[in-house]
Design an enzyme around this catalytic site. Structure first.
Site, PDB file in Angstrom:
ATOM      1  N   ASP A   1       3.494  13.710  28.069  1.00  0.00           N
ATOM      2  CA  ASP A   1       2.949  15.065  28.010  1.00  0.00           C
ATOM      3  C   ASP A   1       3.357  15.719  26.693  1.00  0.00           C
ATOM      4  O   ASP A   1       3.534  15.022  25.691  1.00  0.00           O
ATOM      5  CB  ASP A   1       3.452  15.867  29.227  1.00  0.00           C
ATOM      6  CG  ASP A   1       2.428  16.861  29.735  1.00  0.00           C
ATOM      7  OD1 ASP A   1       2.133  17.825  29.017  1.00  0.00           O
ATOM      8  OD2 ASP A   1       1.920  16.679  30.859  1.00  0.00           O
TER       9      ASP A   1
ATOM     10  N   ASN B   1     -10.418  18.416  34.382  1.00  0.00           N
ATOM     11  CA  ASN B   1     -10.870  19.735  34.835  1.00  0.00           C
ATOM     12  C   ASN B   1     -12.284  20.049  34.373  1.00  0.00           C
ATOM     13  O   ASN B   1     -12.608  21.187  34.043  1.00  0.00           O
ATOM     14  CB  ASN B   1      -9.908  20.809  34.309  1.00  0.00           C
ATOM     15  CG  ASN B   1      -8.492  20.602  34.793  1.00  0.00           C
ATOM     16  OD1 ASN B   1      -8.264  19.942  35.800  1.00  0.00           O
ATOM     17  ND2 ASN B   1      -7.533  21.158  34.087  1.00  0.00           N
TER      18      ASN B   1
ATOM     19  N   HIS C   1       3.387  22.823  28.881  1.00  0.00           N
ATOM     20  CA  HIS C   1       2.694  22.056  29.906  1.00  0.00           C
ATOM     21  C   HIS C   1       3.582  20.963  30.502  1.00  0.00           C
ATOM     22  O   HIS C   1       3.692  20.818  31.721  1.00  0.00           O
ATOM     23  CB  HIS C   1       1.433  21.443  29.291  1.00  0.00           C
ATOM     24  CG  HIS C   1       0.526  20.764  30.257  1.00  0.00           C
ATOM     25  ND1 HIS C   1       0.667  19.438  30.618  1.00  0.00           N
ATOM     26  CD2 HIS C   1      -0.563  21.220  30.937  1.00  0.00           C
ATOM     27  CE1 HIS C   1      -0.281  19.110  31.472  1.00  0.00           C
ATOM     28  NE2 HIS C   1      -1.055  20.167  31.683  1.00  0.00           N
TER      29      HIS C   1
ATOM     30  N   SER D   1      -3.828  18.894  36.250  1.00  0.00           N
ATOM     31  CA  SER D   1      -2.525  18.613  35.640  1.00  0.00           C
ATOM     32  C   SER D   1      -1.385  18.967  36.581  1.00  0.00           C
ATOM     33  O   SER D   1      -0.312  18.363  36.528  1.00  0.00           O
ATOM     34  CB  SER D   1      -2.360  19.420  34.341  1.00  0.00           C
ATOM     35  OG  SER D   1      -3.121  18.873  33.302  1.00  0.00           O
TER      36      SER D   1
END
Length: 524
Positions: A239, A378, A271, A448
């Site tokens: 990430d 998404n 994130h 996520s």
């Protein structure tokens, strides 16, 4: 008629290849010869050429296009190479900016990053030959035979499409791809809050007061009834990095690595820290929506291996992802007795079911026997790469009312035998650690956020059954999931249903599954 021995077949193919090489050398066709000195082909190269001809005969090229030079490319490759790729309306600002920069570099013939997949492990002569053409070799992955390099679009155009372009080592190249943009996926930021310290040890109060998403996946029951908390299991988080100084993650991190060359290892985006908290965050009491609850990870005693592959803007390249995955494999080899799972809350809106990132994920699952959990993306109507990978555990997002989120990527996958996503988990208004702070939390939404819930459940399973293969773990998750209602129950929306940590931990692998796992470990 008696069959020829294999060595005879190879000898015949070698003579044939040599004859073709001699015939080509006498051609009157105009050849564009590189100005720099090329390494000469060796006997080994001619043997490889014969063997590659046999490999090419058996190669499954579904989803790829073979050019007039014998190199395979994605059906959109010419659009990338000419800078005319259509920009999707649902791209994030960062992805749109990347596409625009890529287009501009193509128009100006500026060096761009590419990934070559070769028929055999890349040898030094091939790398030297590419450098002689003017390419800069950046990274080599022998596991999927990948060479990441930087080169001008005009060079790639000649190499892939021009038979008049003389390059003796072209036969080694199987596929050519742009080194595509990868991102965390757009996440929706919600509320923020601060904390009141609490003990790390799981207590009855922490179980009963667990926040809603922990209760929805029944992780609280896995802790209290089975005593399974993920202890001794490592989750590699690929990430934007992880802020392990946050109170929720103190003591959780066992390693760090950074593949974003122009940034420090710390999480500048937030994130990755949020994702890590959902996986292995230590229980912490907060006031949320007017009441006191305990925020924690699904596997609150698991370890985090922080692998930074995305930058401050949440983006990176396929090469960075491949480097991060290679690092996890090497880490696993140094810690052979410690179960590990890979969590990837990222994806490429430009990817393909055959791209190098998907190939790398499949190789790790198949050969390294490491389970890989990936966000569905998404973008509502599609599954992002590498979530499209057949062997991956691909995750959709639901809200607290057990409804699939409108943004959650929908399948199908590659075919009717490989429906994606595989499973669903909470991904709307999920509270977790806020990077850059010691005691603040933030809520985010996205697949996520759903992905680390499943990664945490896999860690719980691995604490109890540390030697299961990825295939068996995926089967356990799907068989123990609880299905949704109505349209949300469609396999292309939620897979097998919402992950159930308690049922998954309680499940015992079948005898046949155990035997299959044993044989795979024995042979693999």
């Amino acid at each position: 008629m008696r069959a020829l021995p294999v060595i005879s077949i190879i000898f015949i193919m070698l003579l044939s290849t040599l004859s073709v090489a001699v015939a080509d050398s006498s051609s009157n066709e105009t050849i564009s010869t590189p100005a720099l000195e090329m390494p000469s082909l060796t006997i080994s190269d001619y043997v490889n050429k014969a063997l590659i001809a046999f490999k090419a005969w058996r190669f499954d090229s579904k989803g790829l296009i073979k050019t007039n030079t014998g190199i395979y490319v994605d059906e959109r490759f010419w659009d990338w190479l000419s800078g005319s790729i259509q920009e999707s309306a649902n791209l994030t600002d960062a992805a749109l900016k990347w596409a625009q920069v890529f287009h501009q570099k193509v128009q100006n013939d500026e060096p761009i990053q590419w990934i070559f997949i070769t028929w055999t492990k890349p040898n030094d002569r091939l790398k030297e030959a590419l450098e002689a053409l003017g390419a800069e070799v950046l990274y080599v992955d022998d596991d999927i035979n990948a060479i990441s390099l930087k080169a001008r679009p005009s060079l790639i155009k000649n190499l892939v499409y021009s038979q008049a372009f003389d390059f003796d080592y072209r036969f080694y190249i199987r596929e050519v791809w742009p080194d595509l943009y990868v991102e965390t996926g757009p996440t929706i930021l919600e509320n923020e809050t601060t904390f009141t310290p609490a003990n790390v040890t799981i207590t009855p109060e922490q179980v009963s007061g667990a926040i809603w998403n922990i209760k929805l996946v029944k992780a609280d029951l896995a802790w209290s009834k089975e005593g399974i908390t993920g202890k001794g299991v490592t989750v590699a988080v690929l990430d934007t990095g992880v802020d392990c100084d946050h109170v929720m993650l103190q003591g959780a991190c066992v390693g760090f690595e950074n593949f974003v060359t122009d940034e420090p290892a710390k999480d500048l985006n937030g994130h990755g820290t949020h994702v890590a908290g959902i996986i292995a965050g230590r229980p912490t009491k907060v006031t949320w929506e007017g009441k006191e609850v305990y925020v924690s990870g699904v596997a609150p005693e698991a370890n985090i291996l922080a692998v930074k592959v995305l930058g401050q803007d949440g983006g990176g390249t396929m090469t960075q992802i491949i480097q991060g995955l290679d690092y996890v494999v090497e880490w696993k080899k140094k810690h052979p007795g410690e179960p590990i799972v890979i969590s990837m809350s990222l994806g490429s809106p430009f990817g393909s079911p055959r791209d190098p990132m998907v190939q790398k994920v499949e190789q790790i699952i198949r050969e390294e026997h490491i389970p890989v959990v990936i966000a569905a993306g998404n973008e509502f109507a599609v599954i992002d790469s590498p979530g499209i990978a057949t062997g991956a555990i691909t995750v959709a997002a639901v809200d607290r009312n057990m409804k699939v989120a409108s943004f959650s990527g929908k399948g199908p996958g590659l075919n009717i035998y490989d429906i994606k996503p595989d499973i669903a988990a909470p991904g709307v208004k999920i509270l977790s650690a806020k990077a850059g702070t010691r005691n603040e939390f933030i809520a985010m939404s996205g697949t996520s956020m759903a992905t680390p819930h499943v990664s945490g459940v896999v860690a719980l399973i691995l604490q109890k059954h540390g030697d299961l293969t990825p295939e068996t773990i995926k089967l356990i998750l799907e068989k123990t999931a609880y299905p949704l209602d109505g349209i949300d129950a469609l396999p292309t929306w939620s897979g097998a249903g919402v992950v159930d940590a308690y049922a998954a931990v309680k499940a015992e692998p079948s005898e046949s599954g155990g035997l299959i796992d044993f044989l795979r470990r024995l042979l693999g």
